[in-house]
Scaffold this motif. Sequence first.
Motif, PDB file in Angstrom:
ATOM      1  N   ARG A 142      34.671 -53.059  23.791  1.00 18.14           N
ATOM      2  CA  ARG A 142      33.747 -52.438  23.872  1.00 18.14           C
ATOM      3  C   ARG A 142      32.998 -52.024  22.763  1.00 18.14           C
ATOM      4  NH1 ARG A 142      36.576 -47.724  27.343  1.00 18.14           N
ATOM      5  NH2 ARG A 142      38.354 -48.896  26.413  1.00 18.14           N
TER       6      ARG A 142
ATOM      7  N   HIS B 214      32.254 -56.776  25.825  1.00 17.78           N
ATOM      8  CA  HIS B 214      31.747 -55.875  26.851  1.00 17.78           C
ATOM      9  C   HIS B 214      30.374 -55.181  26.121  1.00 17.78           C
ATOM     10  CE1 HIS B 214      34.987 -56.595  29.286  1.00 17.78           C
ATOM     11  NE2 HIS B 214      35.927 -55.957  28.444  1.00 17.78           N
ATOM     12  N   TRP B 215      30.411 -54.710  25.021  1.00 20.85           N
ATOM     13  CA  TRP B 215      29.265 -54.279  24.432  1.00 20.85           C
ATOM     14  C   TRP B 215      28.025 -54.995  24.433  1.00 20.85           C
ATOM     15  CZ3 TRP B 215      27.191 -55.124  19.398  1.00 20.85           C
ATOM     16  CH2 TRP B 215      26.400 -54.436  19.078  1.00 20.85           C
TER      17      TRP B 215
ATOM     18  N   LYS C  39      26.084 -55.832  27.416  1.00 26.42           N
ATOM     19  CA  LYS C  39      25.358 -54.453  27.717  1.00 26.42           C
ATOM     20  C   LYS C  39      24.190 -54.713  27.234  1.00 26.42           C
ATOM     21  CE  LYS C  39      28.908 -51.542  29.564  1.00 26.42           C
ATOM     22  NZ  LYS C  39      29.618 -50.027  29.530  1.00 26.42           N
ATOM     23  N   GLU C  40      24.232 -54.810  25.885  1.00 25.83           N
ATOM     24  CA  GLU C  40      23.028 -54.844  24.846  1.00 25.83           C
ATOM     25  C   GLU C  40      22.092 -56.061  25.348  1.00 25.83           C
ATOM     26  OE1 GLU C  40      22.113 -52.797  22.812  1.00 25.83           O
ATOM     27  OE2 GLU C  40      23.620 -51.329  22.972  1.00 25.83           O
TER      28      GLU C  40
ATOM     29  N   SER D 101      20.234 -55.224  28.675  1.00 21.80           N
ATOM     30  CA  SER D 101      19.104 -54.350  28.389  1.00 21.80           C
ATOM     31  C   SER D 101      18.114 -54.674  27.739  1.00 21.80           C
ATOM     32  CB  SER D 101      19.670 -52.933  27.930  1.00 21.80           C
ATOM     33  OG  SER D 101      19.967 -53.105  26.497  1.00 21.80           O
TER      34      SER D 101
END
Length: 254
Positions: free
Chosen positions: A141, A237-238, A241-242, A245
Motif C-alpha cells: 500500500r 496497491h497504492w 488506486k491512484e 482515480s
Amino acid sequence: MSKGPVMVSAEETAKNKAFLEQMAASGTERYIRRHSKQARWTHGITIIACILLCISGLFVFVPALAAAAGADTVFAIRMSHRVIGVIFVIVPLISAIMAPKGVKHIFKNLFDRWDSDDKKWMMLFFPYLFMAKWIHMPDQREVKSGQRFADGMLWFAGALMGITGVILLLGTTVVDVGGAYGVALFLHDIGFLLIAVFGLAHIFLGAGIFQPYRGTAKLMFGDGTVSESDALYHWGHWARKEIASGENVIEKKA
C-alpha cells in the motif's frame, strides 16, 4: 490483498499495448504525485536539523569529545544545539498546524493493519535487498509494512527527543526542574540511540544505496513525483488506486 496472478483479457492486453505505444510516440511518461511541497520542505528541514543535532549532541554529551574540542568550542556547539533543537521541534509543529489532514493521513498509514502481503514482504525484505532480480515482492500500500514500523519508531524517537529536549532547555535556562532533569537526560539519550539506529536505516534505503531503491531520494528531494512504473513496482496497491482515480497522475516528457 494480492490473490494471485491477475488474469488479463486479450482485449485489455491490446488496449494496454496501444496505450504504451501512444505514450512512447508522444514522448511522455506518466507520473504520480506522492509528496507535497510542504511535506518535502518539512522533511528536508527536519532531517538536516536532526543530523546536526546528532553531531552537536555527541560533543555535548561525550566527555572525551568535549575535552578534545576545548571549552570555547563546546560552548558554541552547545548553544547551536539549543537553537537547532528549537527548529527541530517548531518546524514539524507549524507544518502539522498548517496541514492537520496530512498528519491524520500519516498516522492512519502508520497504524494500518498488516495483511498477508505485508507479512510476506517483511519475510523477504533482507534477501530482497541483495537479490532483487530473483525475488518478487508482494504488492504494498502507500507505506510499506517495514517502513510503517521504522517510520513509527522515528516519530516516537523524534517526539521523545523533542519533549525531553524542551525539559532540558528549560531546566538549564528558566526553571529548576529538579529530579526530572536527570530522567529527561536519560530518555534524551535513549531517543538519540533510537534515531541513530532507525535514522541510519531510513537514510540507507531512502538514499537508494541498495539497488531496488535507486532513485527514491528524488521523492523527497525532487519534485515529489514517482514514475508510474516505479510506483507499481514499489507500491502496487497504492499505485493502482491512484491510477484509477487519476487525481494525482500527471504526464511529463520522457
